[in-house]
Write an enzyme that holds these catalytic residues in place. Structure first.
Site, PDB file in Angstrom:
ATOM      1  N   GLY A  19       6.645  -1.965   6.184  1.00 11.97           N
ATOM      2  CA  GLY A  19       8.004  -2.509   6.175  1.00 11.97           C
ATOM      3  C   GLY A  19       9.028  -1.675   6.901  1.00 11.97           C
ATOM      4  O   GLY A  19       8.796  -0.515   7.234  1.00 11.97           O
ATOM      5  N   GLU A  20      10.179  -2.303   7.139  1.00  5.36           N
ATOM      6  CA  GLU A  20      11.297  -1.636   7.796  1.00  5.36           C
ATOM      7  C   GLU A  20      12.320  -1.283   6.709  1.00  5.36           C
ATOM      8  O   GLU A  20      13.012  -2.165   6.189  1.00  5.36           O
ATOM      9  CB  GLU A  20      11.900  -2.583   8.857  1.00  5.36           C
ATOM     10  CG  GLU A  20      13.244  -2.169   9.424  1.00  5.36           C
ATOM     11  CD  GLU A  20      13.313  -0.711   9.889  1.00  5.36           C
ATOM     12  OE1 GLU A  20      12.521  -0.312  10.756  1.00  5.36           O
ATOM     13  OE2 GLU A  20      14.171   0.037   9.371  1.00  5.36           O
ATOM     14  N   CYS A  38       6.051  -6.924   7.194  1.00  5.30           N
ATOM     15  CA  CYS A  38       7.221  -6.533   7.980  1.00  5.30           C
ATOM     16  C   CYS A  38       7.570  -7.684   8.904  1.00  5.30           C
ATOM     17  O   CYS A  38       6.676  -8.336   9.443  1.00  5.30           O
ATOM     18  CB  CYS A  38       6.918  -5.273   8.800  1.00  5.30           C
ATOM     19  SG  CYS A  38       8.344  -4.645   9.706  1.00  5.30           S
ATOM     20  N   GLU A  84       0.810  -1.214   0.000  1.00  8.75           N
ATOM     21  CA  GLU A  84       0.000   0.000   0.000  1.00  8.75           C
ATOM     22  C   GLU A  84       0.844   1.266   0.000  1.00  8.75           C
ATOM     23  O   GLU A  84       1.962   1.276   0.516  1.00  8.75           O
ATOM     24  CB  GLU A  84      -0.914   0.012   1.236  1.00  8.75           C
ATOM     25  CG  GLU A  84      -1.969  -1.080   1.160  1.00  8.75           C
ATOM     26  CD  GLU A  84      -2.884  -1.154   2.379  1.00  8.75           C
ATOM     27  OE1 GLU A  84      -4.052  -1.508   2.202  1.00  8.75           O
ATOM     28  OE2 GLU A  84      -2.434  -0.861   3.496  1.00  8.75           O
ATOM     29  N   SER A 109      11.960   6.444   8.160  1.00 10.14           N
ATOM     30  CA  SER A 109      11.644   6.064   9.540  1.00 10.14           C
ATOM     31  C   SER A 109      12.118   4.638   9.804  1.00 10.14           C
ATOM     32  O   SER A 109      11.814   3.725   9.036  1.00 10.14           O
ATOM     33  CB  SER A 109      10.134   6.150   9.764  1.00 10.14           C
ATOM     34  OG  SER A 109       9.809   5.659  11.050  1.00 10.14           O
ATOM     35  N   CYS A 111       3.408   8.606   1.600  1.00 15.43           N
ATOM     36  CA  CYS A 111       3.924   7.620   2.549  1.00 15.43           C
ATOM     37  C   CYS A 111       4.193   6.337   1.758  1.00 15.43           C
ATOM     38  O   CYS A 111       3.271   5.708   1.250  1.00 15.43           O
ATOM     39  CB  CYS A 111       2.879   7.417   3.645  1.00 15.43           C
ATOM     40  SG  CYS A 111       3.391   6.268   4.906  1.00 15.43           S
ATOM     41  N   ASN A 129      -3.417   4.424  16.594  1.00 13.20           N
ATOM     42  CA  ASN A 129      -4.512   4.143  15.661  1.00 13.20           C
ATOM     43  C   ASN A 129      -4.951   2.695  15.830  1.00 13.20           C
ATOM     44  O   ASN A 129      -4.143   1.787  15.635  1.00 13.20           O
ATOM     45  CB  ASN A 129      -4.058   4.389  14.221  1.00 13.20           C
ATOM     46  CG  ASN A 129      -3.831   5.858  13.957  1.00 13.20           C
ATOM     47  OD1 ASN A 129      -4.703   6.686  14.185  1.00 13.20           O
ATOM     48  ND2 ASN A 129      -2.633   6.203  13.486  1.00 13.20           N
ATOM     49  N   CYS A 165       1.357  -2.494  15.871  1.00 14.88           N
ATOM     50  CA  CYS A 165       1.344  -2.199  14.424  1.00 14.88           C
ATOM     51  C   CYS A 165       0.668  -3.310  13.634  1.00 14.88           C
ATOM     52  O   CYS A 165       1.035  -4.480  13.750  1.00 14.88           O
ATOM     53  CB  CYS A 165       2.773  -2.009  13.933  1.00 14.88           C
ATOM     54  SG  CYS A 165       2.889  -1.779  12.157  1.00 14.88           S
ATOM     55  N   SER A 171      11.513   5.312  15.485  1.00  8.67           N
ATOM     56  CA  SER A 171      10.334   4.876  16.231  1.00  8.67           C
ATOM     57  C   SER A 171      10.766   4.485  17.638  1.00  8.67           C
ATOM     58  O   SER A 171      11.055   3.335  17.906  1.00  8.67           O
ATOM     59  CB  SER A 171       9.684   3.682  15.525  1.00  8.67           C
ATOM     60  OG  SER A 171       9.178   4.102  14.284  1.00  8.67           O
ATOM     61  N   HIS A 203       9.104   5.219  20.921  1.00  8.55           N
ATOM     62  CA  HIS A 203       7.895   4.650  21.543  1.00  8.55           C
ATOM     63  C   HIS A 203       7.995   4.268  23.019  1.00  8.55           C
ATOM     64  O   HIS A 203       6.970   3.991  23.640  1.00  8.55           O
ATOM     65  CB  HIS A 203       7.364   3.439  20.764  1.00  8.55           C
ATOM     66  CG  HIS A 203       7.079   3.730  19.325  1.00  8.55           C
ATOM     67  ND1 HIS A 203       6.476   4.880  18.900  1.00  8.55           N
ATOM     68  CD2 HIS A 203       7.328   3.008  18.197  1.00  8.55           C
ATOM     69  CE1 HIS A 203       6.349   4.848  17.583  1.00  8.55           C
ATOM     70  NE2 HIS A 203       6.863   3.740  17.138  1.00  8.55           N
ATOM     71  N   CYS A 234       6.130  -5.241  15.773  1.00  3.64           N
ATOM     72  CA  CYS A 234       5.866  -4.305  16.869  1.00  3.64           C
ATOM     73  C   CYS A 234       4.423  -4.548  17.300  1.00  3.64           C
ATOM     74  O   CYS A 234       3.543  -4.724  16.455  1.00  3.64           O
ATOM     75  CB  CYS A 234       6.076  -2.866  16.404  1.00  3.64           C
ATOM     76  SG  CYS A 234       7.775  -2.597  15.863  1.00  3.64           S
TER      77      CYS A 234
HETATM   78  N1  SAH Z   1       8.963   0.349   9.983  1.00  2.00           N
HETATM   79  C1  SAH Z   1       9.265   1.716  10.133  1.00  2.00           C
HETATM   80  C2  SAH Z   1       8.406   2.631   9.314  1.00  2.00           C
HETATM   81  C3  SAH Z   1       6.921   2.329   9.177  1.00  2.00           C
HETATM   82  S1  SAH Z   1       5.848   2.608  10.505  1.00  2.00           S
HETATM   83  C4  SAH Z   1       9.197   2.108  11.584  1.00  2.00           C
HETATM   84  O1  SAH Z   1       8.708   1.317  12.391  1.00  2.00           O
HETATM   85  O2  SAH Z   1       9.660   3.196  11.917  1.00  2.00           O
HETATM   86  C5  SAH Z   1       5.561   4.357  10.608  1.00  2.00           C
HETATM   87  C6  SAH Z   1       5.282   4.827  12.047  1.00  2.00           C
HETATM   88  O3  SAH Z   1       3.966   4.448  12.498  1.00  2.00           O
HETATM   89  C7  SAH Z   1       6.245   4.219  13.056  1.00  2.00           C
HETATM   90  O4  SAH Z   1       6.692   5.171  13.971  1.00  2.00           O
HETATM   91  C8  SAH Z   1       5.370   3.194  13.726  1.00  2.00           C
HETATM   92  O5  SAH Z   1       5.890   2.820  14.966  1.00  2.00           O
HETATM   93  C9  SAH Z   1       4.062   3.912  13.805  1.00  2.00           C
HETATM   94  N2  SAH Z   1       2.915   3.029  14.088  1.00  2.00           N
HETATM   95  C10 SAH Z   1       2.809   1.711  13.839  1.00  2.00           C
HETATM   96  N3  SAH Z   1       1.597   1.243  14.230  1.00  2.00           N
HETATM   97  C11 SAH Z   1       0.925   2.294  14.729  1.00  2.00           C
HETATM   98  C12 SAH Z   1      -0.405   2.462  15.261  1.00  2.00           C
HETATM   99  N4  SAH Z   1      -1.249   1.462  15.324  1.00  2.00           N
HETATM  100  N5  SAH Z   1      -0.779   3.704  15.663  1.00  2.00           N
HETATM  101  C13 SAH Z   1       0.071   4.754  15.550  1.00  2.00           C
HETATM  102  N6  SAH Z   1       1.336   4.653  15.041  1.00  2.00           N
HETATM  103  C14 SAH Z   1       1.759   3.435  14.642  1.00  2.00           C
HETATM  104 FE1  SF4 Z   2       5.250  -1.860  11.983  1.00  2.57          FE
HETATM  105 FE2  SF4 Z   2       7.525  -0.424  11.606  1.00  2.57          FE
HETATM  106 FE3  SF4 Z   2       7.355  -2.215  13.599  1.00  2.57          FE
HETATM  107 FE4  SF4 Z   2       7.456  -3.074  11.095  1.00  2.57          FE
HETATM  108  S1  SF4 Z   2       9.072  -1.986  12.198  1.00  2.57           S
HETATM  109  S2  SF4 Z   2       6.086  -3.853  12.683  1.00  2.57           S
HETATM  110  S3  SF4 Z   2       6.278  -1.489  10.028  1.00  2.57           S
HETATM  111  S4  SF4 Z   2       6.126  -0.332  13.373  1.00  2.57           S
END
Ligand code: SAH
Ligand code: SF4
Length: 409
Positions: free
Chosen positions: A206-207, A136, A116, A238, A129, A339, A143, A260, A262, A140
């Protein structure tokens, strides 16, 4: 490139995906590689180099997909190219519009994998984006993308192809005849002003640092002055914290970095961002301090998802400030309201809690805006991406595709 200390579990396809008709798709290839292919197909070295340069310009700068439209290439040469090569795009399975103007596209690779991309329009900018992988591997806990079973790295063509599709959809390719290959400015009157697509964030599925080479090669095409010509200052990558690749990212790509974070304690980060068990907080923050090009003018963004009763206390906010100061980081903090998605085990912190957290960080002199969720109604917001194909039946997808066609007229 193998990642130090890690057996990369993700298959990386070759740069050229074989096509049934035997032609080669040039999308995603650099100048040099295009010239090599032209030479291998029979042109002499000098002609191959010149044609390579011309085709590169039409392909990435003009968005042309038909060799017939390449007006500075001899008429007889164009069918010769078309017999051997194509300029493709990822296939669009479905495109959706949110009530807030956000758009999401479900795309498909030539070998049938779905991923997507999301476009987020704002008053002063438009951000695309972009995804780097199908799914991925990192899981996490908050996510949705991390719950996808199928994972494959996207190729440079599939990554740059997202930006090109967005320009197609927004009607943003420069018009007019070609101004000459050596000119930086072309006569189409094309400028950054008034453009819809101004920024790119590698924050889709993805990462990106687990697919480093392909992401780098794709972003090089995006940043190339004769390619998509977007400044590296308008691109942000990111990462969840792939420490060994961060310095390479700064040196070889040079885009803005978002991390990220968190969580500010080992226990909580181990739980919600499992890569923390491999590369811990201290190591990660040191890698941020060492990030090439980071300065007060180009700060590192720390993304912080607000999870109720998990990472959102006053104490967490104060520890975040302490860590940023301890490592002397030129940083800003981006607070992301969680979210939700079906099956998620977390809840979003209350607006009052988020405000209080933001105030504590802000009062310490660090910018900490709260990101407004965008496109939640079409599951396009951060962390909601998971291909619709895994949620909708084929019949539902077909119906939506028909509706899309009807809406487009
Ligand atoms: N994989 C990379 C980039 C994609 S995620 C990364 O993890 O950084 C983009 C951002 O959205 C990241 O900061 C991720 O942690 C955050 N994210 C993932 N799931 C989420 C959710 N359910 N609500 C809000 N942010 C979220
Ligand atoms: Fe989601 Fe980024 Fe974690 Fe992968 S690395 S699971 S895309 S938040």
């Amino acid at each position: 490139m193998p990642i130090p200390g890690l057996v990369d579990p993700v298959p990386t396809p070759r740069d050229i995906t074989p096509r049934e008709d035997g032609r080669v798709d040039l999308l995603g290839l650099p100048r040099q590689r295009i010239a090599e292919l032209f030479e291998a197909a029979g042109l002499d070295a000098k002609a191959a180099k010149l044609r390579g340069k011309q085709v590169f310009h039409w392909l990435y700068h003009r968005g042309v997909t038909d060799f017939e439209a390449m007006t500075d290439i001899a008429k007889t040469m164009r069918p010769w190219l078309a017999e051997r090569f194509v300029i493709g795009r990822p296939e669009v399975v479905l495109s959706q519009h949110s009530s807030d103007g956000t758009r999401k596209w479900l795309l498909k690779t030539a070998d049938g994998h779905e991923f997507e991309m999301v476009f987020i329009p704002d008053a002063d900018r438009g951000t695309l984006c972009v995804s780097s992988q199908v799914g991925c591997t990192l899981n996490c806990r908050f996510c949705h993308t991390g719950t996808m079973r199928l994972v494959r790295n996207l190729t440079p063509g599939e990554i740059v192809g997202q930006v090109m599709l967005a320009r197609d959809a927004l009607g943003e390719w420069p018009k007019g005849s070609m101004a000459g290959l050596d000119d930086d400015e072309d006569e189409g009157g094309y400028s950054a002003d008034g453009r819809l697509l101004t920024n790119i964030v590698m924050m889709g599925m993805g990462e990106p640092l687990y697919n480093f080479d392909n992401v780098r090669d794709a972003l090089k095409l995006v940043m190339d002055g004769d390619g998509l010509a977007l400044s590296k200052r308008r691109i942000t990558l990111s990462t969840s914290g792939v420490v060994p690749m961060m310095v390479k990212c700064g040196e070889e790509i040079g885009v803005n970095l978002a991390v990220s974070l968190h969580a500010v304690s080992k226990d909580v980060r181990d739980e919600i961002v499992p890569i923390n068990r491999k590369y811990g907080l201290e190591e990660l923050l040191q890698a941020c301090a060492d990030y090439p090009g980071a300065s007060n003018a180009r700060r590192i963004t720390f993304e912080y998802v607000m999870l109720k009763d998990k990472n959102d206390s006053d104490e967490d906010a104060r520890e975040l400030v302490r860590l940023i100061k301890q490592f002397k980081l030129p940083a800003k903090v981006n607070l992301i309201p969680f979210n939700p998605w079906p099956g998620a085990i977390y809840e979003c912190s209350s607006p009052e809690r988020i405000k209080r957290f933001s105030d504590i960080v802000f009062e310490a002199g660090i910018s900490a805006p709260v990101r407004t969720p965008r496109g939640r109604d079409i599951d396009a917001a951060c962390g909601q991406l998971k291909t619709a194909a895994q949620k909708l039946s084929r019949a539902e997808l077909d119906r939506l595709a028909e509706e899309k066609q009807a809406a487009l007229g």
